[in-house]
Design a protein around this motif. Structure first.
Motif, PDB file in Angstrom:
ATOM      1  N   PHE A  37      -3.617   1.363   4.636  1.00  0.00           N
ATOM      2  CA  PHE A  37      -4.954   0.973   4.214  1.00  0.00           C
ATOM      3  C   PHE A  37      -5.435   1.995   3.191  1.00  0.00           C
ATOM      4  CE2 PHE A  37      -6.579  -2.158   7.411  1.00  0.00           C
ATOM      5  CZ  PHE A  37      -5.480  -2.194   8.251  1.00  0.00           C
ATOM      6  N   ARG A  38      -6.537   1.684   2.565  1.00  0.00           N
ATOM      7  CA  ARG A  38      -7.198   2.663   1.704  1.00  0.00           C
ATOM      8  C   ARG A  38      -8.700   2.468   1.788  1.00  0.00           C
ATOM      9  NH1 ARG A  38      -5.349   0.333  -4.233  1.00  0.00           N
ATOM     10  NH2 ARG A  38      -6.709  -1.521  -4.260  1.00  0.00           N
ATOM     11  N   GLN A  39      -9.408   3.529   1.422  1.00  0.00           N
ATOM     12  CA  GLN A  39     -10.863   3.460   1.424  1.00  0.00           C
ATOM     13  C   GLN A  39     -11.408   4.242   0.242  1.00  0.00           C
ATOM     14  OE1 GLN A  39     -12.694   4.649   5.119  1.00  0.00           O
ATOM     15  NE2 GLN A  39     -14.543   3.469   4.657  1.00  0.00           N
ATOM     16  N   LYS A  87      -3.520   2.063 -11.170  1.00  0.00           N
ATOM     17  CA  LYS A  87      -4.710   1.791 -11.957  1.00  0.00           C
ATOM     18  C   LYS A  87      -5.852   2.671 -11.461  1.00  0.00           C
ATOM     19  CE  LYS A  87      -3.340  -3.091 -11.999  1.00  0.00           C
ATOM     20  NZ  LYS A  87      -3.761  -4.474 -11.680  1.00  0.00           N
ATOM     21  N   PRO A  88      -6.845   2.929 -12.295  1.00  0.00           N
ATOM     22  CA  PRO A  88      -7.987   3.723 -11.830  1.00  0.00           C
ATOM     23  C   PRO A  88      -8.646   3.143 -10.578  1.00  0.00           C
ATOM     24  CG  PRO A  88      -8.023   3.579 -14.209  1.00  0.00           C
ATOM     25  CD  PRO A  88      -6.910   2.680 -13.743  1.00  0.00           C
ATOM     26  N   GLU A  89      -8.644   1.824 -10.447  1.00  0.00           N
ATOM     27  CA  GLU A  89      -9.249   1.207  -9.264  1.00  0.00           C
ATOM     28  C   GLU A  89      -8.425   1.410  -7.993  1.00  0.00           C
ATOM     29  OE1 GLU A  89      -8.606  -0.223 -12.221  1.00  0.00           O
ATOM     30  OE2 GLU A  89      -7.981  -2.329 -11.989  1.00  0.00           O
ATOM     31  N   ASP A  90      -7.242   1.996  -8.104  1.00  0.00           N
ATOM     32  CA  ASP A  90      -6.459   2.362  -6.920  1.00  0.00           C
ATOM     33  C   ASP A  90      -6.919   3.686  -6.325  1.00  0.00           C
ATOM     34  OD1 ASP A  90      -3.560   1.082  -8.592  1.00  0.00           O
ATOM     35  OD2 ASP A  90      -4.679   0.117  -6.958  1.00  0.00           O
ATOM     36  N   THR A  91      -7.838   4.361  -6.977  1.00  0.00           N
ATOM     37  CA  THR A  91      -8.348   5.635  -6.480  1.00  0.00           C
ATOM     38  C   THR A  91      -9.030   5.448  -5.132  1.00  0.00           C
ATOM     39  OG1 THR A  91      -8.632   6.564  -8.682  1.00  0.00           O
ATOM     40  CG2 THR A  91      -9.993   7.500  -6.919  1.00  0.00           C
ATOM     41  N   ALA A  92      -8.567   6.187  -4.131  1.00  0.00           N
ATOM     42  CA  ALA A  92      -9.079   6.047  -2.771  1.00  0.00           C
ATOM     43  C   ALA A  92      -8.370   7.059  -1.877  1.00  0.00           C
ATOM     44  CB  ALA A  92      -8.831   4.638  -2.242  1.00  0.00           C
ATOM     45  N   VAL A  93      -8.833   7.147  -0.649  1.00  0.00           N
ATOM     46  CA  VAL A  93      -8.085   7.840   0.405  1.00  0.00           C
ATOM     47  C   VAL A  93      -7.180   6.803   1.062  1.00  0.00           C
ATOM     48  CG1 VAL A  93      -8.189   9.143   2.548  1.00  0.00           C
ATOM     49  CG2 VAL A  93      -9.930   9.510   0.775  1.00  0.00           C
ATOM     50  N   TYR A  94      -5.908   7.135   1.177  1.00  0.00           N
ATOM     51  CA  TYR A  94      -4.920   6.212   1.719  1.00  0.00           C
ATOM     52  C   TYR A  94      -4.556   6.631   3.145  1.00  0.00           C
ATOM     53  CZ  TYR A  94      -4.322   3.901  -2.729  1.00  0.00           C
ATOM     54  OH  TYR A  94      -4.548   3.153  -3.856  1.00  0.00           O
ATOM     55  N   TYR A  95      -4.577   5.639   4.038  1.00  0.00           N
ATOM     56  CA  TYR A  95      -4.342   5.865   5.461  1.00  0.00           C
ATOM     57  C   TYR A  95      -3.130   5.084   5.952  1.00  0.00           C
ATOM     58  CZ  TYR A  95      -9.175   7.547   5.480  1.00  0.00           C
ATOM     59  OH  TYR A  95     -10.349   8.220   5.233  1.00  0.00           O
ATOM     60  N   CYS A  96      -2.398   5.709   6.826  1.00  0.00           N
ATOM     61  CA  CYS A  96      -1.306   5.073   7.560  1.00  0.00           C
ATOM     62  C   CYS A  96      -1.838   4.707   8.947  1.00  0.00           C
ATOM     63  CB  CYS A  96      -0.156   6.067   7.651  1.00  0.00           C
ATOM     64  SG  CYS A  96       1.292   5.513   8.532  1.00  0.00           S
ATOM     65  N   ALA A  97      -1.397   3.593   9.473  1.00  0.00           N
ATOM     66  CA  ALA A  97      -1.851   3.147  10.789  1.00  0.00           C
ATOM     67  C   ALA A  97      -0.724   2.424  11.508  1.00  0.00           C
ATOM     68  CB  ALA A  97      -3.053   2.220  10.654  1.00  0.00           C
ATOM     69  N   GLY A  98      -0.826   2.393  12.829  1.00  0.00           N
ATOM     70  CA  GLY A  98       0.196   1.703  13.605  1.00  0.00           C
ATOM     71  C   GLY A  98      -0.395   0.978  14.790  1.00  0.00           C
ATOM     72  N   GLY A  99       0.340  -0.021  15.253  1.00  0.00           N
ATOM     73  CA  GLY A  99      -0.111  -0.790  16.400  1.00  0.00           C
ATOM     74  C   GLY A  99       0.935  -1.786  16.834  1.00  0.00           C
ATOM     75  N   ARG A 100       0.559  -2.669  17.747  1.00  0.00           N
ATOM     76  CA  ARG A 100       1.513  -3.617  18.321  1.00  0.00           C
ATOM     77  C   ARG A 100       1.515  -4.966  17.626  1.00  0.00           C
ATOM     78  NH1 ARG A 100      -0.414  -2.751  24.399  1.00  0.00           N
ATOM     79  NH2 ARG A 100      -2.332  -2.338  23.253  1.00  0.00           N
TER      80      ARG A 100
END
Length: 123
Positions: A37-39, A87-100
């Motif tokens: 994800f990203r934010q 792209k400049p619009e890709d600027t964000a904090v990127y998160y890794c996540a996991g689940g079932r």
């Protein structure tokens, strides 16, 4: 309890590539679905890509399909996100996540998260 640590972020120019890594510890995540994800500031957390437990299935949001590639190495307990043509619009904090649950784009469906890595794309 799973602990995720993202790395590989940084400051790049538009058109460049980056490869993000997500290292898991605490237990194996080889049977879990994983996602990125990203934010961006002032925006909700956005689903980017998901990968099934064995890497056999992947899913992407339309905005990154064809530019980003998610992969995993279960022998190393790691997940990756190759990002191309940034792209400049890709600027964000990127998160890794996991689940079932594989393939869901809902934040609350994921059981554990990393702290994020900053990606800044300059024009």
């Amino acid at each position: 309890q799973v602990h995720l640590v993202e790395s590989g972020g940084g400051l790049v120019l538009a058109g460049d590539s980056l490869r993000l890594s997500c290292a898991a510890s605490g237990r194996t995540v080889s049977r879990d679905a994983m996602a990125w994800f990203r934010q961006a500031p002032g925006k909700p957390r956005e689903f980017l890509a998901a990968i099934s437990w064995n890497g056999g299935s992947t899913d992407y949001t339309d905005g990154v399909r064809g530019r980003f590639i998610i992969s995993r190495d279960n022998s190393k307990n790691m997940v990756f996100l190759q990002m191309n043509s940034l792209k400049p619009e890709d600027t964000a904090v990127y998160y890794c996540a996991g689940g079932r649950v594989y393939g869901t784009d809902l934040v609350h469906e994921y059981d554990y998260w990393g702290q994020g890595t900053q990606v800044t794309v300059s024009s």
